[in-house]
Write an enzyme that holds these catalytic residues in place. Structure first.
Site, short mmCIF file in Angstrom:
data_model
loop_
_atom_site.label_atom_id
_atom_site.label_comp_id
_atom_site.label_asym_id
_atom_site.label_seq_id
_atom_site.Cartn_x
_atom_site.Cartn_y
_atom_site.Cartn_z
N LYS A 31 -5.34 -4.34 3.13
CA LYS A 31 -4.04 -4.10 3.77
C LYS A 31 -3.29 -3.03 2.97
O LYS A 31 -2.33 -3.31 2.27
CB LYS A 31 -3.22 -5.39 3.86
CG LYS A 31 -3.83 -6.42 4.79
CD LYS A 31 -3.00 -7.70 4.80
CE LYS A 31 -3.63 -8.75 5.71
NZ LYS A 31 -2.86 -10.03 5.67
N LYS A 87 -15.38 -12.31 8.72
CA LYS A 87 -14.10 -12.92 9.03
C LYS A 87 -14.21 -13.75 10.30
O LYS A 87 -15.25 -13.76 10.96
CB LYS A 87 -13.04 -11.81 9.17
CG LYS A 87 -12.84 -11.01 7.89
CD LYS A 87 -11.92 -9.82 8.10
CE LYS A 87 -10.51 -10.25 8.46
NZ LYS A 87 -9.84 -10.95 7.33
N ARG A 140 9.50 15.99 -6.33
CA ARG A 140 9.41 14.80 -5.49
C ARG A 140 8.00 14.26 -5.43
O ARG A 140 7.80 13.04 -5.36
CB ARG A 140 9.93 15.14 -4.09
CG ARG A 140 9.97 13.98 -3.10
CD ARG A 140 10.56 12.72 -3.67
NE ARG A 140 11.87 12.88 -4.29
CZ ARG A 140 12.47 11.95 -5.00
NH1 ARG A 140 11.86 10.79 -5.24
NH2 ARG A 140 13.65 12.17 -5.54
#
Length: 275
Positions: free
Chosen positions: A127, A159, A92
């Protein structure tokens, strides 16, 4: 602190195995072989992580595709052989890592192919999922995108939230140039043409047109080309497969989006054991 690829794999395996694989406790080890089968089309990413797995476990991989290569449904993209206990215990881990990275690379390639005729670069963002930034940004590179900053330490980006705390942008920029590393760039996020003019005048290295209309972005591009041709322009906001071509046509140098990561849909891979 970013994890090395080996540290990342160890953490992922520990999450899955816990106190020990119950099957491995009972079964006898033997050498087995098998392959990873593509059950859908995609772009491969994960070669470097398979190398990390080889360094940690008794498994040998042979890749029929390299990072960035296209694969098709029904293709054996990776073959392997090694200790049965190791392979079955980390099955997995192998699949999840390849699935996550290749899914991001696949969507990234779709974005890149659309804007390639306009000589515009596709950038990612911060993000990213917690502690998966290195893997996800690696996958973007495999898909043909270019990484934006890895973190807050390699580029100063002002920003809208930062700008609310700055009284005089020009004075602040003079202080910035005196204190941050000489090689670090400064990017200023702008929401209007007037914001962009102030950023140009203040001496930004990169000006971001954030959520501007196409017409206003074109106006910023024309003003930049005439007055500040050395400053790079980046567009961001409302970037989808349907909108990105029109954004690229405005003449910006790059388009940034988190969509290539957080909107990617998992492709389908499975592991088969041959014996």
């Amino acid at each position: 602190m970013l994890l090395t690829k080996e540290e990342f794999i160890k953490a992922v395996v520990k999450e899955d195995i816990g106190r020990g694989d119950l099957f491995a406790r009972i079964a006898k080890a033997k050498e087995i072989s098998g392959y990873v089968l593509a059950k859908s089309d995609g772009v491969f990413a994960g070669e470097e992580y398979l190398e990390a797995i080889e360094n940690l476990f008794k498994i040998e991989f042979n890749l029929n595709v390299k990072d960035g290569d296209l694969f098709t449904k029904g293709q054996k993209i990776v073959t392997f052989k090694g200790d049965s206990k190791d392979i079955l215990s980390i099955e997995r881990t192998i699949l999840n890592t390849l699935l996550h990275a290749s899914s991001i690379a696949t969507l990234t390639r779709e974005f890149v192919d659309i804007i390639k005729p306009y000589n515009v670069k596709l950038l990612d963002t911060r993000k990213t999922r917690p502690l998966l930034r290195e893997l996800e940004k690696y996958a973007v590179r495999c898909g043909g995108g270019i990484n934006h900053r890895m973190g807050l330490d390699d580029c100063l980006m002002l920003k809208d939230t930062h700008l609310k705390t700055i009284d005089n942008l020009s004075e602040f920029m003079r202080e910035v140039r005196a204190k941050i590393p000489f090689t670090s760039k400064v990017e200023i996020e702008c929401e209007s043409f007037e914001d962009a003019k102030r950023a140009f005048e203040a001496g930004a290295d990169i000006v971001m047109c954030d959520n501007m209309s196409l017409d206003e972005t074109k106006r910023v591009v024309e003003y930049r080309d005439k007055n500040y041709p050395h400053i790079l322009l980046e567009a961001s906001g409302n970037v989808t497969l349907d909108t990105i071509e029109d954004i690229a046509k405005t003449g910006v140098d790059a388009i940034s989006t988190g969509s290539s990561i957080h909107q990617s849909k998992w492709i389908d891979l499975s592991m088969r054991i041959e014996g």
